[in-house]
Write a protein that holds these residues in place. Structure first.
Motif, PDB file in Angstrom:
ATOM      1  N   ILE A 106      38.698  29.502  43.849  1.00  0.00           N
ATOM      2  CA  ILE A 106      38.404  30.432  44.927  1.00  0.00           C
ATOM      3  C   ILE A 106      38.219  29.607  46.194  1.00  0.00           C
ATOM      4  CG2 ILE A 106      36.832  32.206  45.789  1.00  0.00           C
ATOM      5  CD1 ILE A 106      36.030  32.610  42.769  1.00  0.00           C
ATOM      6  N   MET A 107      39.079  29.849  47.170  1.00  0.00           N
ATOM      7  CA  MET A 107      39.031  29.087  48.410  1.00  0.00           C
ATOM      8  C   MET A 107      38.536  29.982  49.532  1.00  0.00           C
ATOM      9  SD  MET A 107      42.620  27.091  47.960  1.00  0.00           S
ATOM     10  CE  MET A 107      43.393  28.247  46.850  1.00  0.00           C
ATOM     11  N   VAL A 108      37.360  29.656  50.065  1.00  0.00           N
ATOM     12  CA  VAL A 108      36.785  30.423  51.170  1.00  0.00           C
ATOM     13  C   VAL A 108      37.016  29.615  52.438  1.00  0.00           C
ATOM     14  CG1 VAL A 108      34.696  31.442  52.129  1.00  0.00           C
ATOM     15  CG2 VAL A 108      35.073  31.476  49.647  1.00  0.00           C
ATOM     16  N   ILE A 109      37.747  30.215  53.374  1.00  0.00           N
ATOM     17  CA  ILE A 109      38.097  29.521  54.608  1.00  0.00           C
ATOM     18  C   ILE A 109      37.462  30.260  55.776  1.00  0.00           C
ATOM     19  CG2 ILE A 109      39.990  28.729  56.072  1.00  0.00           C
ATOM     20  CD1 ILE A 109      41.731  28.810  53.441  1.00  0.00           C
ATOM     21  N   SER A 110      36.463  29.638  56.373  1.00  0.00           N
ATOM     22  CA  SER A 110      35.781  30.238  57.514  1.00  0.00           C
ATOM     23  C   SER A 110      36.669  30.131  58.751  1.00  0.00           C
ATOM     24  CB  SER A 110      34.453  29.531  57.784  1.00  0.00           C
ATOM     25  OG  SER A 110      33.925  29.979  59.016  1.00  0.00           O
ATOM     26  N   CYS A 111      36.813  31.257  59.444  1.00  0.00           N
ATOM     27  CA  CYS A 111      37.600  31.279  60.679  1.00  0.00           C
ATOM     28  C   CYS A 111      36.715  31.627  61.869  1.00  0.00           C
ATOM     29  CB  CYS A 111      38.738  32.293  60.542  1.00  0.00           C
ATOM     30  SG  CYS A 111      39.912  31.858  59.247  1.00  0.00           S
ATOM     31  N   ALA A 112      35.405  31.389  61.729  1.00  0.00           N
ATOM     32  CA  ALA A 112      34.446  31.720  62.787  1.00  0.00           C
ATOM     33  C   ALA A 112      34.774  31.006  64.093  1.00  0.00           C
ATOM     34  CB  ALA A 112      33.021  31.385  62.340  1.00  0.00           C
ATOM     35  N   ARG A 154      45.114  31.158  42.293  1.00  0.00           N
ATOM     36  CA  ARG A 154      43.954  30.715  43.067  1.00  0.00           C
ATOM     37  C   ARG A 154      43.732  31.740  44.171  1.00  0.00           C
ATOM     38  NH1 ARG A 154      45.494  24.857  44.827  1.00  0.00           N
ATOM     39  NH2 ARG A 154      43.273  24.497  45.127  1.00  0.00           N
ATOM     40  N   ALA A 155      42.497  32.141  44.381  1.00  0.00           N
ATOM     41  CA  ALA A 155      42.175  33.159  45.379  1.00  0.00           C
ATOM     42  C   ALA A 155      41.843  32.521  46.722  1.00  0.00           C
ATOM     43  CB  ALA A 155      40.997  33.999  44.901  1.00  0.00           C
ATOM     44  N   VAL A 156      42.414  33.075  47.788  1.00  0.00           N
ATOM     45  CA  VAL A 156      42.123  32.607  49.141  1.00  0.00           C
ATOM     46  C   VAL A 156      41.418  33.727  49.885  1.00  0.00           C
ATOM     47  CG1 VAL A 156      43.085  31.770  51.329  1.00  0.00           C
ATOM     48  CG2 VAL A 156      44.155  31.106  49.164  1.00  0.00           C
ATOM     49  N   GLN A 157      40.329  33.365  50.559  1.00  0.00           N
ATOM     50  CA  GLN A 157      39.580  34.340  51.346  1.00  0.00           C
ATOM     51  C   GLN A 157      39.290  33.750  52.716  1.00  0.00           C
ATOM     52  OE1 GLN A 157      36.391  36.465  49.321  1.00  0.00           O
ATOM     53  NE2 GLN A 157      35.066  36.064  51.049  1.00  0.00           N
ATOM     54  N   PHE A 158      39.745  34.441  53.762  1.00  0.00           N
ATOM     55  CA  PHE A 158      39.445  34.044  55.134  1.00  0.00           C
ATOM     56  C   PHE A 158      38.252  34.873  55.588  1.00  0.00           C
ATOM     57  CE2 PHE A 158      43.994  33.265  54.605  1.00  0.00           C
ATOM     58  CZ  PHE A 158      44.105  31.962  55.066  1.00  0.00           C
ATOM     59  N   THR A 159      37.196  34.216  56.060  1.00  0.00           N
ATOM     60  CA  THR A 159      35.998  34.935  56.485  1.00  0.00           C
ATOM     61  C   THR A 159      35.771  34.758  57.980  1.00  0.00           C
ATOM     62  OG1 THR A 159      34.570  33.035  56.024  1.00  0.00           O
ATOM     63  CG2 THR A 159      34.872  34.624  54.231  1.00  0.00           C
ATOM     64  N   ASP A 160      35.012  35.674  58.567  1.00  0.00           N
ATOM     65  CA  ASP A 160      34.640  35.625  59.989  1.00  0.00           C
ATOM     66  C   ASP A 160      35.852  35.506  60.912  1.00  0.00           C
ATOM     67  OD1 ASP A 160      31.846  35.746  59.456  1.00  0.00           O
ATOM     68  OD2 ASP A 160      31.913  33.638  58.900  1.00  0.00           O
ATOM     69  N   ALA A 213      42.908  38.742  62.725  1.00  0.00           N
ATOM     70  CA  ALA A 213      42.974  39.547  61.499  1.00  0.00           C
ATOM     71  C   ALA A 213      44.133  40.539  61.559  1.00  0.00           C
ATOM     72  CB  ALA A 213      41.653  40.277  61.271  1.00  0.00           C
ATOM     73  N   ALA A 214      44.315  41.180  62.716  1.00  0.00           N
ATOM     74  CA  ALA A 214      45.425  42.128  62.888  1.00  0.00           C
ATOM     75  C   ALA A 214      46.768  41.392  62.755  1.00  0.00           C
ATOM     76  CB  ALA A 214      45.322  42.826  64.240  1.00  0.00           C
ATOM     77  N   PHE A 215      46.848  40.197  63.323  1.00  0.00           N
ATOM     78  CA  PHE A 215      48.061  39.383  63.243  1.00  0.00           C
ATOM     79  C   PHE A 215      48.331  38.989  61.790  1.00  0.00           C
ATOM     80  CE2 PHE A 215      50.164  35.125  64.262  1.00  0.00           C
ATOM     81  CZ  PHE A 215      51.407  35.692  64.477  1.00  0.00           C
ATOM     82  N   HIS A 265      48.305  38.669  50.305  1.00  0.00           N
ATOM     83  CA  HIS A 265      48.121  37.547  49.377  1.00  0.00           C
ATOM     84  C   HIS A 265      46.719  36.949  49.425  1.00  0.00           C
ATOM     85  CE1 HIS A 265      52.457  37.609  48.840  1.00  0.00           C
ATOM     86  NE2 HIS A 265      52.559  37.689  50.163  1.00  0.00           N
ATOM     87  N   ALA A 266      45.911  37.359  50.408  1.00  0.00           N
ATOM     88  CA  ALA A 266      44.566  36.793  50.575  1.00  0.00           C
ATOM     89  C   ALA A 266      43.640  37.868  51.137  1.00  0.00           C
ATOM     90  CB  ALA A 266      44.615  35.609  51.539  1.00  0.00           C
ATOM     91  N   ARG A 267      42.341  37.690  50.898  1.00  0.00           N
ATOM     92  CA  ARG A 267      41.353  38.578  51.530  1.00  0.00           C
ATOM     93  C   ARG A 267      41.095  38.068  52.935  1.00  0.00           C
ATOM     94  NH1 ARG A 267      35.987  39.787  48.495  1.00  0.00           N
ATOM     95  NH2 ARG A 267      35.884  41.412  50.067  1.00  0.00           N
ATOM     96  N   VAL A 268      41.067  39.001  53.888  1.00  0.00           N
ATOM     97  CA  VAL A 268      40.782  38.649  55.275  1.00  0.00           C
ATOM     98  C   VAL A 268      39.605  39.509  55.723  1.00  0.00           C
ATOM     99  CG1 VAL A 268      41.670  38.571  57.642  1.00  0.00           C
ATOM    100  CG2 VAL A 268      43.195  38.026  55.732  1.00  0.00           C
ATOM    101  N   LEU A 269      38.483  38.858  55.954  1.00  0.00           N
ATOM    102  CA  LEU A 269      37.249  39.555  56.347  1.00  0.00           C
ATOM    103  C   LEU A 269      36.974  39.298  57.817  1.00  0.00           C
ATOM    104  CD1 LEU A 269      35.168  38.525  53.219  1.00  0.00           C
ATOM    105  CD2 LEU A 269      36.422  40.647  53.570  1.00  0.00           C
TER     106      LEU A 269
END
Length: 101
Positions: free
Chosen positions: A39-45, A70-76, A82-84, A93-97
């Protein structure tokens, strides 16, 4: 905790500034930091913008991680990025929060 072999390995990293061009170097750094992560959490703050070329590279990278189960999650993620990501297809393919500010 014990030695549960079913336990997922979670790693968190961040993307920041502007990502432009083919973004291979940026993704190589991410991949190095995320070695062995299920699980890869990638902060985009601190991520300001991603150009079209970099988004295409990111889409390919994310779909390759999905193929490896493997799960990818982009946070913040800011709303514009996010719209792009949604338009480009990254959200398939990934969660975008998105950020809540």
């Amino acid at each position: 905790m014990g030695g549960n072999s079913q336990m997922s390995h979670l790693y968190a990293v961040e993307l920041s500034g502007q990502i432009e061009g083919d973004a291979i170097a940026v993704l190589d750094k991410l991949e190095a930091k995320l070695m062995g992560a299920d699980i890869m959490v990638i902060s985009c703050a601190k991520l300001i913008r991603v150009d079209f070329s970099a988004a295409g590279t990111l889409l390919n990278w994310v779909s390759a991680r999905e193929a490896e189960n493997r799960a990818v999650q982009f946070t913040d993620v800011n709303r514009l990025v996010a719209a792009f990501f949604n338009v480009i297809g990254i959200t398939e393919h990934a969660r975008v929060l998105t950020r809540v500010d």
